[in-house]
Enzyme design. Structure first.
Site, short mmCIF file in Angstrom:
data_model
loop_
_atom_site.label_atom_id
_atom_site.label_comp_id
_atom_site.label_asym_id
_atom_site.label_seq_id
_atom_site.Cartn_x
_atom_site.Cartn_y
_atom_site.Cartn_z
N ASN A 1 -11.88 -8.68 -34.06
CA ASN A 1 -11.15 -8.72 -34.30
C ASN A 1 -9.98 -7.19 -34.16
OD1 ASN A 1 -11.71 -11.61 -35.77
ND2 ASN A 1 -9.78 -11.81 -35.68
N HIS B 1 -2.36 -12.48 -35.58
CA HIS B 1 -3.57 -12.23 -34.86
C HIS B 1 -4.48 -11.51 -33.88
CE1 HIS B 1 -7.55 -14.61 -36.88
NE2 HIS B 1 -8.15 -14.13 -35.29
N CYS C 1 -14.74 -15.11 -31.42
CA CYS C 1 -14.85 -16.28 -31.12
C CYS C 1 -16.16 -17.04 -30.84
CB CYS C 1 -13.99 -16.86 -31.07
SG CYS C 1 -13.97 -19.41 -30.93
N HIS D 1 -6.53 -10.22 -31.11
CA HIS D 1 -8.32 -9.42 -31.26
C HIS D 1 -7.68 -8.32 -30.05
CE1 HIS D 1 -10.87 -12.54 -32.78
NE2 HIS D 1 -9.89 -13.10 -32.95
N ARG E 1 -15.16 -14.65 -42.19
CA ARG E 1 -15.00 -15.29 -41.18
C ARG E 1 -15.17 -14.95 -40.32
NH1 ARG E 1 -12.57 -17.69 -37.55
NH2 ARG E 1 -10.50 -16.65 -37.77
N ASP E 2 -14.22 -14.28 -39.40
CA ASP E 2 -14.01 -14.31 -38.05
C ASP E 2 -13.93 -13.52 -37.27
OD1 ASP E 2 -12.90 -15.24 -35.48
OD2 ASP E 2 -10.90 -14.13 -35.80
P1 HMG Z 1 -17.90 -33.22 -32.60
O1 HMG Z 1 -19.35 -33.05 -32.58
O2 HMG Z 1 -16.70 -33.47 -31.74
O3 HMG Z 1 -17.53 -33.90 -34.38
O4 HMG Z 1 -17.31 -31.40 -33.18
P2 HMG Z 1 -18.40 -35.41 -34.67
O5 HMG Z 1 -17.48 -35.74 -35.90
O6 HMG Z 1 -18.78 -36.17 -33.80
O7 HMG Z 1 -19.77 -34.81 -35.60
C1 HMG Z 1 -20.56 -33.86 -34.62
C2 HMG Z 1 -21.53 -33.45 -35.75
O8 HMG Z 1 -21.18 -32.34 -36.40
C3 HMG Z 1 -22.31 -34.65 -37.66
O9 HMG Z 1 -23.04 -34.33 -37.50
C4 HMG Z 1 -21.27 -34.29 -37.89
O10 HMG Z 1 -21.43 -34.93 -39.16
C5 HMG Z 1 -20.96 -32.67 -38.20
P3 HMG Z 1 -24.46 -35.00 -36.91
O11 HMG Z 1 -24.70 -36.66 -37.49
O12 HMG Z 1 -24.45 -35.09 -35.76
O13 HMG Z 1 -26.15 -34.70 -37.83
N1 HMG Z 1 -19.78 -32.43 -38.87
C6 HMG Z 1 -19.56 -31.33 -39.58
N2 HMG Z 1 -20.47 -30.80 -40.00
C7 HMG Z 1 -20.16 -29.52 -41.45
N3 HMG Z 1 -18.93 -29.98 -41.65
C8 HMG Z 1 -17.87 -30.25 -41.09
C9 HMG Z 1 -18.40 -31.13 -39.44
N4 HMG Z 1 -17.46 -32.11 -39.19
C10 HMG Z 1 -18.78 -32.55 -38.42
N5 HMG Z 1 -16.31 -30.17 -40.84
C11 HMG Z 1 -16.26 -30.31 -34.96
C12 HMG Z 1 -16.05 -31.60 -34.18
C13 HMG Z 1 -14.71 -29.83 -35.12
C14 HMG Z 1 -16.81 -30.33 -36.40
C15 HMG Z 1 -16.96 -29.30 -33.84
O14 HMG Z 1 -16.42 -28.82 -32.79
C16 HMG Z 1 -16.78 -27.74 -34.84
O15 HMG Z 1 -17.02 -27.62 -35.80
N6 HMG Z 1 -15.52 -26.72 -34.33
C17 HMG Z 1 -15.57 -25.52 -34.98
C18 HMG Z 1 -15.53 -23.71 -33.90
C19 HMG Z 1 -15.31 -23.03 -34.72
O16 HMG Z 1 -15.39 -22.30 -35.61
N7 HMG Z 1 -14.69 -22.14 -33.60
C20 HMG Z 1 -14.07 -20.91 -34.67
C21 HMG Z 1 -13.05 -20.70 -36.11
S1 HMG Z 1 -11.43 -20.75 -34.52
C22 HMG Z 1 -12.05 -19.43 -33.71
O17 HMG Z 1 -12.33 -18.36 -34.59
C23 HMG Z 1 -10.32 -18.94 -33.30
C24 HMG Z 1 -9.25 -18.12 -35.04
O18 HMG Z 1 -10.09 -17.08 -35.48
C25 HMG Z 1 -8.02 -17.91 -33.81
C26 HMG Z 1 -7.93 -17.22 -32.93
O19 HMG Z 1 -8.57 -15.85 -32.84
O20 HMG Z 1 -6.86 -17.25 -31.90
C27 HMG Z 1 -8.98 -18.57 -35.81
MG MG Z 2 -9.54 -14.93 -34.21
#
Ligand code: HMG
Ligand code: MG
Length: 284
Positions: A247, A205, A238, A207, A13-14
């Site tokens: 990571n 966690h 990310c 990096h 995933r990450d």
């Molecule tokens: P948004 O654009 O504000 O959302 O994004 P929305 O609710 O307005 O929806 C926009 C579109 O996205 C719509 O589709 C929804 O259906 C779709 P459209 O009508 O335009 O075709 N949508 C989805 N589709 C699939 N699955 C869903 C979903 N939700 C909405 N769950 C949102 C808000 C949160 C969805 C967006 O910002 C997003 O997906 N962000 C994720 C970013 C991400 O994954 N980042 C990496 C992970 S975090 C990380 O790595 C850190 C970590 O490792 C810890 C660390 O290192 O610190 C965990």
């Molecule tokens: Mg991370």
């Protein structure tokens, strides 16, 4: 007997979410199947986020459907909102994770919400999960530094960690998202967090952007942290955290822990095999 420290494997995933090349589901499944033989208890394999935001995770349901599930291993998925929760349930994830930030800048960049708005989105997820005894993990990102807002106040991390823990997360994973943490800033942050959340419910966690992740793990071990997230081959980053490198590598953490006399329960030969697979998947 020596003390146990668990590594929560993040590679699929990450690790892979940041790769430029579109990685076929079959390659991801092969990596997870290899990791399943290594002795991990938890592996994060999927992310039910918007495919427009993170295209690399679009095949998450297919990955969960394609893997050979090993007994005693929990396969985890990220869920940013109820849509993600439904996706994870449909794909039969064994546990899920919500992800918040301790800094407003990263919260907005990563999930298009303020910290408060993101927590409001998590409440129904935790409620639904509670009804079916689904374990929920909580991430807090940018626990020492944010790529947009600069240094993060330890009290802010403690506050967000406390909110997620009080809402029902069984463990809080503290993310040094951009790898700017030092043993000193990590220790100061943990001192604040442990006022609110027991250290037995905390994971580190880290990096490895600045090559300090192992030192930060040492500082965390000294404070009582016994779970660390890592990714085989040091994959990852990310897409919404500029400059975030991989990571910390699972094989490096496992060797380090064993040298310090801790038990990881991992088969190092299999971990090395998975690390080689992961490195071969990486776009340079
Ligand atoms: P948004 O654009 O504000 O959302 O994004 P929305 O609710 O307005 O929806 C926009 C579109 O996205 C719509 O589709 C929804 O259906 C779709 P459209 O009508 O335009 O075709 N949508 C989805 N589709 C699939 N699955 C869903 C979903 N939700 C909405 N769950 C949102 C808000 C949160 C969805 C967006 O910002 C997003 O997906 N962000 C994720 C970013 C991400 O994954 N980042 C990496 C992970 S975090 C990380 O790595 C850190 C970590 O490792 C810890 C660390 O290192 O610190 C965990
Ligand atoms: Mg991370």
């Amino acid at each position: 007997m020596s003390e146990r420290v668990e590594i929560f494997e993040m590679g699929p995933r990450d690790g892979l979410q940041n790769e430029k090349r579109e990685i076929p589901v079959a390659e991801k499944v092969a990596l997870v199947d290899c990791l399943s033989r290594a002795g991990f208890q938890r592996i994060e394999v999927a992310s039910f986020v918007s495919p427009k935001w993170v295209p690399q995770m679009a095949g998450s349901a297919d990955v969960l459907a394609g893997i050979a599930r090993a007994e005693g291993v929990r396969y985890a998925a990220l869920t940013p909102n109820m849509q993600g929760y439904e996706g994870a349930m449909g794909a039969k994830a064994d546990e899920i994770a919500i992800f918040a930030s301790a800094s407003e800048g990263f919260s907005k960049a990563n999930i298009n919400a303020t910290i408060e708005e993101s927590i409001a989105r998590f409440v129904p997820i935790l409620e639904a999960a509670r009804h079916i005894d689904m374990p929920v993990r909580g991430y807090v990102s940018c626990v020492t530094d944010c790529p947009f807002d600069g240094p993060t106040a330890p009290e802010k991390v403690a506050e967000v960690a406390d909110r997620l823990f009080s809402l029902g997360c069984y463990e809080i994973s503290l993310g040094d998202t951009i790898g700017h943490g030092t043993p000193d800033s990590i220790a100061r942050m943990l001192l604040a967090v442990r006022e609110r959340v027991p250290m037995t419910r905390i994971a580190g966690h880290y990096h490895d952007t600045a090559g300090r992740a192992l030192e930060n793990i040492d500082a965390s071990l000294a404070m009582g942290v016994r779970v660390f997230d890592a990714a085989v081959g040091g994959l990852g980053g990310c897409p919404y955290a500029p400059g975030a490198a991989g990571n910390v590598a699972t094989e490096a953490v496992a060797e380090h822990l064993e040298r310090l006399g801790y038990q990881t329960g991992l088969d190092m030969a299999v971990v090395q095999e998975a690390a080689e697979m992961a490195r071969a998947m990486r776009t340079e």
